[in-house]
Design an enzyme around this catalytic site. Structure first.
Site, PDB file in Angstrom:
ATOM      1  N   HIS A 100       0.858  -1.215  -0.050  1.00 57.11           N
ATOM      2  CA  HIS A 100      -0.002   0.151   0.017  1.00 57.11           C
ATOM      3  C   HIS A 100       0.906   1.111  -0.144  1.00 57.11           C
ATOM      4  CE1 HIS A 100      -2.716   2.759   1.842  1.00 57.11           C
ATOM      5  NE2 HIS A 100      -3.776   1.960   1.611  1.00 57.11           N
TER       6      HIS A 100
ATOM      7  N   ASP B  34       2.877  -4.607   7.874  1.00 58.05           N
ATOM      8  CA  ASP B  34       1.785  -3.652   8.083  1.00 58.05           C
ATOM      9  C   ASP B  34       0.660  -4.757   8.075  1.00 58.05           C
ATOM     10  OD1 ASP B  34      -0.456  -2.686   6.992  1.00 58.05           O
ATOM     11  OD2 ASP B  34       0.358  -1.586   5.226  1.00 58.05           O
TER      12      ASP B  34
ATOM     13  N   GLN C 161      -4.349  -5.304   6.637  1.00 58.25           N
ATOM     14  CA  GLN C 161      -5.355  -6.239   5.973  1.00 58.25           C
ATOM     15  C   GLN C 161      -5.452  -7.578   6.541  1.00 58.25           C
ATOM     16  OE1 GLN C 161      -8.191  -5.630   3.733  1.00 58.25           O
ATOM     17  NE2 GLN C 161      -6.755  -3.996   3.232  1.00 58.25           N
TER      18      GLN C 161
ATOM     19  N   LYS D 245     -10.518  -1.343  10.135  1.00 57.77           N
ATOM     20  CA  LYS D 245     -10.642  -2.461   9.535  1.00 57.77           C
ATOM     21  C   LYS D 245     -10.869  -3.794  10.033  1.00 57.77           C
ATOM     22  CE  LYS D 245      -8.044  -0.410   5.906  1.00 57.77           C
ATOM     23  NZ  LYS D 245      -7.002  -0.400   4.959  1.00 57.77           N
TER      24      LYS D 245
ATOM     25  N   CYS E 145      -4.702   2.275  -3.695  1.00 58.51           N
ATOM     26  CA  CYS E 145      -3.537   2.771  -2.958  1.00 58.51           C
ATOM     27  C   CYS E 145      -2.118   1.883  -3.217  1.00 58.51           C
ATOM     28  CB  CYS E 145      -3.656   2.985  -1.702  1.00 58.51           C
ATOM     29  SG  CYS E 145      -4.826   4.414  -1.167  1.00 58.51           S
TER      30      CYS E 145
HETATM   31  C1  LIG Z   1      -5.952   0.335   4.662  1.00 56.44           C
HETATM   32  C2  LIG Z   1      -4.726   0.225   4.507  1.00 56.44           C
HETATM   33  C3  LIG Z   1      -3.445   1.036   4.990  1.00 56.44           C
HETATM   34  C4  LIG Z   1      -3.743   2.361   5.569  1.00 56.44           C
HETATM   35  O1  LIG Z   1      -4.345   2.224   6.952  1.00 56.44           O
HETATM   36  P1  LIG Z   1      -5.060   3.776   7.456  1.00 56.44           P
HETATM   37  O2  LIG Z   1      -6.059   3.315   8.262  1.00 56.44           O
HETATM   38  O3  LIG Z   1      -5.564   4.530   6.343  1.00 56.44           O
HETATM   39  O4  LIG Z   1      -3.954   4.213   7.861  1.00 56.44           O
HETATM   40  C5  LIG Z   1      -2.147   0.609   4.986  1.00 56.44           C
HETATM   41  N1  LIG Z   1      -1.942  -0.652   4.362  1.00 56.44           N
HETATM   42  C6  LIG Z   1      -2.749  -1.394   3.989  1.00 56.44           C
HETATM   43  C7  LIG Z   1      -2.272  -3.053   3.561  1.00 56.44           C
HETATM   44  C8  LIG Z   1      -4.176  -1.165   4.157  1.00 56.44           C
HETATM   45  O5  LIG Z   1      -5.149  -1.970   3.693  1.00 56.44           O
END
Ligand SMILES: *Cc1c(COP(=O)(O)O)cnc(C)c1O
Length: 412
Positions: A129, A206, A209, A232, A370
Protein backbone atom coordinates in the site's frame (compact mmCIF):
# COMPACT_ATOMS: atom_id res chain seq x y z
CA UNK A 1 -18.49 -8.60 25.78
CA UNK A 2 -21.88 -10.24 25.76
CA UNK A 3 -22.03 -12.36 22.69
CA UNK A 4 -25.44 -13.62 21.85
CA UNK A 5 -25.90 -17.32 22.17
CA UNK A 6 -27.23 -17.72 18.64
CA UNK A 7 -23.77 -16.73 17.30
CA UNK A 8 -22.32 -20.00 18.48
CA UNK A 9 -21.83 -22.23 15.47
CA UNK A 10 -21.52 -19.20 13.21
CA UNK A 11 -25.03 -18.06 12.41
CA UNK A 12 -24.52 -15.33 9.84
CA UNK A 13 -28.12 -14.12 9.97
CA UNK A 14 -27.77 -13.52 13.72
CA UNK A 15 -24.43 -11.81 13.21
CA UNK A 16 -25.90 -9.49 10.57
CA UNK A 17 -28.45 -8.24 13.10
CA UNK A 18 -25.54 -6.75 15.09
CA UNK A 19 -24.73 -4.36 12.22
CA UNK A 20 -27.37 -1.61 11.95
CA UNK A 21 -25.93 -0.25 8.68
CA UNK A 22 -26.71 -3.51 6.90
CA UNK A 23 -30.41 -2.57 7.08
CA UNK A 24 -29.81 0.48 4.89
CA UNK A 25 -31.13 0.95 1.39
CA UNK A 26 -28.91 2.56 -1.24
CA UNK A 27 -30.65 3.93 -4.33
CA UNK A 28 -33.76 2.03 -3.27
CA UNK A 29 -31.93 -1.32 -3.05
CA UNK A 30 -30.73 -3.18 0.04
CA UNK A 31 -27.10 -2.27 0.72
CA UNK A 32 -24.59 -4.94 -0.26
CA UNK A 33 -21.34 -3.83 1.30
CA UNK A 34 -18.31 -5.36 -0.45
CA UNK A 35 -15.78 -2.61 0.32
CA UNK A 36 -14.55 -4.14 3.56
CA UNK A 37 -10.88 -3.91 2.60
CA UNK A 38 -11.27 -0.11 2.69
CA UNK A 39 -13.14 -0.06 5.98
CA UNK A 40 -15.28 -2.56 7.86
CA UNK A 41 -18.68 -1.93 9.40
CA UNK A 42 -19.31 -1.47 13.11
CA UNK A 43 -21.47 -3.75 15.25
CA UNK A 44 -23.97 -2.36 17.78
CA UNK A 45 -21.82 -3.75 20.63
CA UNK A 46 -19.01 -1.37 19.61
CA UNK A 47 -21.36 1.54 18.88
CA UNK A 48 -22.78 1.06 22.41
CA UNK A 49 -19.29 1.35 23.91
CA UNK A 50 -18.76 4.66 22.06
CA UNK A 51 -22.13 6.04 23.20
CA UNK A 52 -21.48 4.87 26.77
CA UNK A 53 -18.08 6.59 26.83
CA UNK A 54 -19.42 9.99 25.77
CA UNK A 55 -22.59 9.59 27.86
CA UNK A 56 -20.96 8.49 31.09
CA UNK A 57 -17.20 8.89 31.54
CA UNK A 58 -15.67 11.21 28.92
CA UNK A 59 -12.55 12.77 30.49
CA UNK A 60 -8.90 13.39 29.81
CA UNK A 61 -6.71 10.51 30.92
CA UNK A 62 -3.55 9.90 32.96
CA UNK A 63 -3.60 13.34 34.58
CA UNK A 64 -6.75 13.84 36.58
CA UNK A 65 -7.25 12.75 40.17
CA UNK A 66 -11.00 12.95 39.75
CA UNK A 67 -13.20 9.90 39.27
CA UNK A 68 -14.14 10.37 35.62
CA UNK A 69 -10.49 10.70 34.65
CA UNK A 70 -9.70 7.52 36.60
CA UNK A 71 -12.50 5.61 34.92
CA UNK A 72 -11.46 6.77 31.45
CA UNK A 73 -7.80 5.96 32.17
CA UNK A 74 -8.68 2.49 33.45
CA UNK A 75 -10.83 1.73 30.41
CA UNK A 76 -8.15 2.99 28.02
CA UNK A 77 -5.41 0.95 29.69
CA UNK A 78 -7.69 -2.09 29.80
CA UNK A 79 -8.07 -1.73 26.03
CA UNK A 80 -4.27 -1.68 25.71
CA UNK A 81 -4.15 -4.98 27.65
CA UNK A 82 -6.81 -6.49 25.38
CA UNK A 83 -4.73 -5.54 22.35
CA UNK A 84 -1.58 -6.94 23.99
CA UNK A 85 -3.36 -10.22 24.66
CA UNK A 86 -4.88 -10.37 21.18
CA UNK A 87 -1.50 -9.97 19.47
CA UNK A 88 0.34 -11.98 22.16
CA UNK A 89 2.85 -9.21 22.91
CA UNK A 90 5.16 -9.78 25.90
CA UNK A 91 4.34 -6.43 27.58
CA UNK A 92 1.45 -3.97 27.37
CA UNK A 93 3.98 -1.13 27.00
CA UNK A 94 4.95 -2.65 23.65
CA UNK A 95 1.52 -1.58 22.40
CA UNK A 96 1.46 2.06 21.26
CA UNK A 97 -1.88 3.63 20.40
CA UNK A 98 -1.71 5.41 17.04
CA UNK A 99 -4.14 7.14 14.71
CA UNK A 100 -3.92 4.10 12.42
CA UNK A 101 -1.61 2.07 10.21
CA UNK A 102 -0.26 5.08 8.31
CA UNK A 103 0.61 6.85 11.55
CA UNK A 104 2.34 3.77 12.98
CA UNK A 105 4.51 3.32 9.88
CA UNK A 106 5.48 7.00 9.88
CA UNK A 107 6.36 6.79 13.57
CA UNK A 108 8.81 3.94 12.92
CA UNK A 109 10.20 5.41 9.66
CA UNK A 110 10.79 8.73 11.40
CA UNK A 111 12.55 7.01 14.30
CA UNK A 112 14.87 5.12 11.99
CA UNK A 113 16.00 8.34 10.32
CA UNK A 114 18.51 8.73 13.15
CA UNK A 115 19.68 5.10 12.98
CA UNK A 116 20.04 4.66 9.21
CA UNK A 117 23.10 5.90 7.37
CA UNK A 118 24.07 6.62 3.81
CA UNK A 119 24.54 3.40 1.82
CA UNK A 120 22.51 1.35 4.26
CA UNK A 121 19.82 -0.63 2.47
CA UNK A 122 16.12 -1.08 3.10
CA UNK A 123 13.76 -3.50 1.36
CA UNK A 124 10.10 -3.05 0.55
CA UNK A 125 7.79 -5.47 -1.27
CA UNK A 126 6.13 -4.87 -4.65
CA UNK A 127 2.76 -5.58 -3.03
CA UNK A 128 2.66 -2.62 -0.67
CA UNK A 129 0.00 0.00 0.00
CA UNK A 130 1.28 3.54 -0.60
CA UNK A 131 1.35 3.95 3.21
CA UNK A 132 4.12 1.37 3.36
CA UNK A 133 6.12 2.83 0.45
CA UNK A 134 6.12 6.61 0.75
CA UNK A 135 7.36 6.95 4.37
CA UNK A 136 10.35 4.71 3.51
CA UNK A 137 11.10 6.67 0.34
CA UNK A 138 11.12 9.80 2.50
CA UNK A 139 13.46 8.05 4.94
CA UNK A 140 15.81 7.11 2.08
CA UNK A 141 15.80 10.67 0.76
CA UNK A 142 16.72 12.00 4.18
CA UNK A 143 19.43 9.47 4.94
CA UNK A 144 20.85 8.48 1.54
CA UNK A 145 19.91 4.83 2.13
CA UNK A 146 19.00 2.65 -0.85
CA UNK A 147 15.51 1.25 -1.37
CA UNK A 148 15.22 -2.22 -2.95
CA UNK A 149 12.01 -3.92 -4.02
CA UNK A 150 11.05 -7.61 -3.70
CA UNK A 151 9.41 -8.32 -7.06
CA UNK A 152 6.05 -10.03 -7.52
CA UNK A 153 4.85 -12.53 -10.13
CA UNK A 154 1.66 -12.88 -12.22
CA UNK A 155 -0.17 -14.78 -9.44
CA UNK A 156 0.46 -11.89 -7.08
CA UNK A 157 3.01 -13.75 -4.94
CA UNK A 158 6.35 -12.28 -3.90
CA UNK A 159 9.45 -13.81 -5.48
CA UNK A 160 11.19 -15.04 -2.38
CA UNK A 161 14.39 -16.21 -4.06
CA UNK A 162 14.87 -12.64 -5.28
CA UNK A 163 14.23 -11.40 -1.74
CA UNK A 164 17.02 -13.63 -0.44
CA UNK A 165 19.35 -12.28 -3.11
CA UNK A 166 18.65 -8.70 -1.96
CA UNK A 167 19.54 -9.37 1.69
CA UNK A 168 23.07 -8.56 2.85
CA UNK A 169 24.94 -7.07 5.79
CA UNK A 170 23.96 -3.54 4.71
CA UNK A 171 20.23 -4.36 4.94
CA UNK A 172 18.81 -2.58 7.97
CA UNK A 173 15.06 -2.82 7.52
CA UNK A 174 12.44 -4.82 5.64
CA UNK A 175 8.80 -3.69 5.29
CA UNK A 176 6.14 -5.99 4.01
CA UNK A 177 2.42 -6.31 4.42
CA UNK A 178 0.96 -9.44 5.94
CA UNK A 179 -1.88 -9.37 3.40
CA UNK A 180 -2.04 -7.27 0.21
CA UNK A 181 -5.06 -4.97 0.19
CA UNK A 182 -5.19 -4.88 -3.61
CA UNK A 183 -4.90 -8.63 -4.31
CA UNK A 184 -5.53 -10.43 -1.01
CA UNK A 185 -2.23 -12.37 -1.12
CA UNK A 186 -1.18 -13.64 2.31
CA UNK A 187 2.59 -13.20 2.41
CA UNK A 188 4.82 -15.80 4.13
CA UNK A 189 5.92 -13.26 6.72
CA UNK A 190 7.37 -15.73 9.18
CA UNK A 191 10.03 -16.84 6.73
CA UNK A 192 10.52 -13.25 5.48
CA UNK A 193 11.22 -12.19 9.09
CA UNK A 194 13.56 -15.12 9.75
CA UNK A 195 15.66 -14.36 6.68
CA UNK A 196 15.87 -10.65 7.55
CA UNK A 197 17.02 -11.50 11.07
CA UNK A 198 19.75 -13.75 9.64
CA UNK A 199 21.43 -10.59 8.28
CA UNK A 200 20.56 -8.46 11.32
CA UNK A 201 17.75 -6.43 9.69
CA UNK A 202 14.56 -5.42 11.51
CA UNK A 203 11.12 -6.07 9.99
CA UNK A 204 7.95 -3.98 10.04
CA UNK A 205 4.78 -5.80 9.04
CA UNK A 206 1.77 -3.81 7.85
CA UNK A 207 -1.13 -5.79 9.29
CA UNK A 208 -3.94 -3.47 8.19
CA UNK A 209 -5.36 -6.08 5.88
CA UNK A 210 -4.55 -9.25 7.80
CA UNK A 211 -6.04 -8.33 11.17
CA UNK A 212 -9.69 -8.58 10.05
CA UNK A 213 -9.10 -12.21 9.03
CA UNK A 214 -6.11 -13.59 10.96
CA UNK A 215 -5.07 -13.38 14.61
CA UNK A 216 -1.35 -12.62 14.43
CA UNK A 217 1.01 -13.83 17.17
CA UNK A 218 3.84 -11.30 17.32
CA UNK A 219 5.91 -13.48 19.67
CA UNK A 220 5.73 -16.50 17.43
CA UNK A 221 6.42 -14.38 14.34
CA UNK A 222 9.34 -12.74 16.19
CA UNK A 223 8.39 -9.56 14.28
CA UNK A 224 10.02 -6.27 15.27
CA UNK A 225 7.06 -3.99 14.44
CA UNK A 226 3.46 -4.78 13.55
CA UNK A 227 0.87 -2.10 12.74
CA UNK A 228 -2.87 -2.05 12.10
CA UNK A 229 -5.99 0.17 12.08
CA UNK A 230 -9.10 -0.41 14.21
CA UNK A 231 -11.48 0.63 11.42
CA UNK A 232 -10.68 -2.49 9.39
CA UNK A 233 -11.50 -4.74 12.37
CA UNK A 234 -15.03 -3.53 13.19
CA UNK A 235 -13.71 -0.58 15.23
CA UNK A 236 -13.83 3.19 14.67
CA UNK A 237 -11.67 5.26 12.30
CA UNK A 238 -8.72 7.33 13.52
CA UNK A 239 -7.24 4.79 15.93
CA UNK A 240 -4.83 1.90 15.55
CA UNK A 241 -1.86 0.29 17.17
CA UNK A 242 1.85 -0.14 16.73
CA UNK A 243 3.41 -3.17 18.31
CA UNK A 244 7.17 -2.79 18.73
CA UNK A 245 9.66 -5.01 20.52
CA UNK A 246 10.65 -3.35 23.76
CA UNK A 247 14.31 -3.05 22.74
CA UNK A 248 13.33 -1.17 19.57
CA UNK A 249 10.85 1.15 21.26
CA UNK A 250 13.52 2.02 23.82
CA UNK A 251 16.03 2.72 21.04
CA UNK A 252 13.81 4.82 18.75
CA UNK A 253 13.53 8.53 19.55
CA UNK A 254 10.05 9.96 20.21
CA UNK A 255 7.99 10.89 17.17
CA UNK A 256 6.13 13.96 18.39
CA UNK A 257 6.81 16.26 21.31
CA UNK A 258 4.11 17.48 23.65
CA UNK A 259 2.16 16.65 26.76
CA UNK A 260 1.95 13.09 28.08
CA UNK A 261 5.25 11.97 26.46
CA UNK A 262 7.55 13.77 28.89
CA UNK A 263 9.00 12.93 32.27
CA UNK A 264 10.36 16.36 33.14
CA UNK A 265 10.44 19.59 31.16
CA UNK A 266 12.78 22.52 31.68
CA UNK A 267 13.97 24.95 29.04
CA UNK A 268 17.44 23.41 29.31
CA UNK A 269 16.45 19.79 28.82
CA UNK A 270 13.39 17.59 28.67
CA UNK A 271 13.45 13.93 29.63
CA UNK A 272 10.99 11.54 28.07
CA UNK A 273 8.37 9.40 29.70
CA UNK A 274 8.64 5.63 29.87
CA UNK A 275 6.99 3.39 27.32
CA UNK A 276 4.35 3.49 26.00
CA UNK A 277 3.81 7.19 26.81
CA UNK A 278 7.04 8.29 25.10
CA UNK A 279 5.23 7.75 21.78
CA UNK A 280 1.81 9.05 22.81
CA UNK A 281 2.12 12.83 22.85
CA UNK A 282 -1.04 14.85 23.41
CA UNK A 283 -4.55 13.78 24.32
CA UNK A 284 -5.17 10.50 22.51
CA UNK A 285 -8.32 9.16 20.91
CA UNK A 286 -9.52 7.81 24.27
CA UNK A 287 -12.93 6.68 23.10
CA UNK A 288 -11.41 5.19 19.93
CA UNK A 289 -8.90 3.16 21.93
CA UNK A 290 -11.62 1.78 24.20
CA UNK A 291 -13.82 0.96 21.18
CA UNK A 292 -10.84 -0.75 19.50
CA UNK A 293 -10.65 -3.08 22.51
CA UNK A 294 -14.40 -3.72 22.25
CA UNK A 295 -14.07 -4.53 18.54
CA UNK A 296 -11.42 -7.16 19.32
CA UNK A 297 -13.72 -8.59 22.01
CA UNK A 298 -16.51 -8.79 19.46
CA UNK A 299 -14.43 -10.55 16.84
CA UNK A 300 -12.78 -12.90 19.31
CA UNK A 301 -16.19 -13.90 20.66
CA UNK A 302 -17.14 -15.04 17.16
CA UNK A 303 -13.67 -16.56 16.73
CA UNK A 304 -11.04 -16.01 14.07
CA UNK A 305 -11.01 -19.65 12.98
CA UNK A 306 -14.76 -19.53 12.30
CA UNK A 307 -14.38 -16.16 10.58
CA UNK A 308 -11.52 -17.33 8.33
CA UNK A 309 -13.22 -20.56 7.29
CA UNK A 310 -16.52 -18.81 6.50
CA UNK A 311 -14.80 -16.04 4.55
CA UNK A 312 -12.83 -18.62 2.62
CA UNK A 313 -16.12 -20.23 1.60
CA UNK A 314 -17.35 -16.83 0.38
CA UNK A 315 -14.09 -16.29 -1.51
CA UNK A 316 -14.28 -19.64 -3.32
CA UNK A 317 -17.98 -19.25 -4.08
CA UNK A 318 -17.55 -15.75 -5.54
CA UNK A 319 -14.38 -16.67 -7.44
CA UNK A 320 -16.11 -19.60 -9.18
CA UNK A 321 -19.14 -17.48 -10.12
CA UNK A 322 -17.02 -14.60 -11.41
CA UNK A 323 -14.87 -16.88 -13.57
CA UNK A 324 -18.03 -18.02 -15.40
CA UNK A 325 -18.35 -14.47 -16.80
CA UNK A 326 -16.84 -14.11 -20.26
CA UNK A 327 -13.87 -11.77 -20.49
CA UNK A 328 -13.50 -11.45 -16.72
CA UNK A 329 -9.95 -11.59 -15.39
CA UNK A 330 -9.02 -11.91 -11.72
CA UNK A 331 -5.78 -10.29 -10.57
CA UNK A 332 -4.16 -12.03 -7.64
CA UNK A 333 -4.57 -15.80 -7.77
CA UNK A 334 -2.23 -16.79 -4.96
CA UNK A 335 -3.07 -20.06 -3.20
CA UNK A 336 -2.86 -18.14 0.08
CA UNK A 337 -5.52 -15.43 -0.10
CA UNK A 338 -7.97 -13.59 2.09
CA UNK A 339 -11.48 -12.74 0.85
CA UNK A 340 -10.45 -10.02 -1.61
CA UNK A 341 -11.14 -10.30 -5.35
CA UNK A 342 -9.68 -7.77 -7.77
CA UNK A 343 -10.90 -8.07 -11.36
CA UNK A 344 -11.63 -6.41 -14.69
CA UNK A 345 -14.06 -7.27 -17.47
CA UNK A 346 -12.73 -6.92 -21.03
CA UNK A 347 -11.89 -3.32 -21.75
CA UNK A 348 -14.65 -1.83 -19.60
CA UNK A 349 -13.33 0.84 -17.26
CA UNK A 350 -13.60 -0.29 -13.62
CA UNK A 351 -15.09 3.06 -12.65
CA UNK A 352 -18.07 2.56 -15.02
CA UNK A 353 -18.87 -0.84 -13.51
CA UNK A 354 -18.48 0.55 -9.97
CA UNK A 355 -20.89 3.40 -10.73
CA UNK A 356 -23.56 1.08 -12.13
CA UNK A 357 -23.19 -1.36 -9.23
CA UNK A 358 -23.73 1.53 -6.81
CA UNK A 359 -27.02 2.30 -8.57
CA UNK A 360 -27.98 -1.28 -7.72
CA UNK A 361 -27.04 -0.84 -4.03
CA UNK A 362 -23.65 -2.58 -4.22
CA UNK A 363 -20.54 -0.96 -2.74
CA UNK A 364 -17.27 -2.11 -4.32
CA UNK A 365 -13.97 -0.32 -4.69
CA UNK A 366 -12.63 0.77 -8.07
CA UNK A 367 -9.24 2.24 -8.90
CA UNK A 368 -5.64 1.53 -7.93
CA UNK A 369 -6.42 0.79 -4.24
CA UNK A 370 -3.44 2.89 -3.07
CA UNK A 371 -1.17 0.31 -4.71
CA UNK A 372 -0.17 1.87 -8.03
CA UNK A 373 2.99 -0.25 -8.43
CA UNK A 374 0.82 -3.41 -8.54
CA UNK A 375 -1.41 -1.85 -11.23
CA UNK A 376 1.71 -0.85 -13.20
CA UNK A 377 2.97 -4.42 -12.99
CA UNK A 378 -0.24 -5.67 -14.62
CA UNK A 379 -0.30 -2.63 -16.93
CA UNK A 380 -3.83 -1.65 -15.97
CA UNK A 381 -5.19 1.62 -14.59
CA UNK A 382 -7.06 -0.14 -11.81
CA UNK A 383 -9.45 -2.94 -10.92
CA UNK A 384 -12.84 -3.52 -9.40
CA UNK A 385 -12.32 -4.93 -5.92
CA UNK A 386 -14.93 -6.88 -4.00
CA UNK A 387 -13.85 -7.69 -0.44
CA UNK A 388 -15.89 -9.76 1.99
CA UNK A 389 -16.22 -9.89 5.77
CA UNK A 390 -17.85 -12.50 7.95
CA UNK A 391 -21.19 -10.64 7.86
CA UNK A 392 -21.53 -11.01 4.06
CA UNK A 393 -23.51 -13.88 2.52
CA UNK A 394 -23.69 -16.10 -0.54
CA UNK A 395 -27.09 -14.53 -1.30
CA UNK A 396 -25.40 -11.15 -1.52
CA UNK A 397 -22.80 -12.63 -3.85
CA UNK A 398 -25.61 -13.98 -6.07
CA UNK A 399 -27.16 -10.50 -6.30
CA UNK A 400 -23.73 -9.02 -6.98
CA UNK A 401 -23.08 -11.48 -9.83
CA UNK A 402 -26.43 -10.87 -11.51
CA UNK A 403 -26.04 -7.07 -11.08
CA UNK A 404 -22.54 -7.25 -12.53
CA UNK A 405 -23.87 -9.15 -15.54
CA UNK A 406 -26.50 -6.44 -16.06
CA UNK A 407 -23.84 -3.72 -15.82
CA UNK A 408 -21.67 -5.53 -18.38
CA UNK A 409 -24.57 -5.73 -20.85
CA UNK A 410 -25.26 -2.01 -20.40
CA UNK A 411 -21.60 -1.12 -20.98
CA UNK A 412 -20.87 -3.44 -23.90
C1 LIG B 1 -5.93 0.39 4.76
C2 LIG B 1 -4.51 0.04 4.65
C3 LIG B 1 -3.50 0.92 5.06
C4 LIG B 1 -3.81 2.30 5.59
O1 LIG B 1 -4.56 2.28 6.75
P1 LIG B 1 -5.06 3.67 7.40
O2 LIG B 1 -6.07 3.26 8.39
O3 LIG B 1 -5.63 4.47 6.25
O4 LIG B 1 -3.85 4.33 7.98
C5 LIG B 1 -2.20 0.51 4.96
N1 LIG B 1 -1.87 -0.69 4.47
C6 LIG B 1 -2.80 -1.58 4.06
C7 LIG B 1 -2.39 -2.92 3.56
C8 LIG B 1 -4.16 -1.23 4.13
O5 LIG B 1 -5.08 -2.11 3.72
Amino acid sequence: MKIKEQHIGFNVEAIRKDFPILKRKINGKPLIYFDNAATSQTPQQVIDVIVDYYSNYNANIHRGVHSLSQEATDAYELARHKIQKHFNAAYSHEIIFTAGTTHGINLVANGFASLIKENDEVIVSALEHHSNIVPWQMLCERTGAKLHVIPMNQEGDLELSKYEALLNSKTKLVFVNHVSNALGTINPIKSIIEKAHDVGAAVLVDGAQSCPHIKPDVKDLDVDFYVCSAHKICGPTGVGMLYGKEKWLKTLPPYQGGGEMISEVTFEKTTYADLPHKFEAGTPNVCGGIAFGAALDYMNAIGFDAIASYENELLNYATDKLLEIEGLKIYGTSKQKTSVISFNVGNIHPYDIGTLLDKMGIAVRTGHHCAQPIMDYYQIPGTIRASFMFYNTKDEIDVFISSLKKAIVMLS
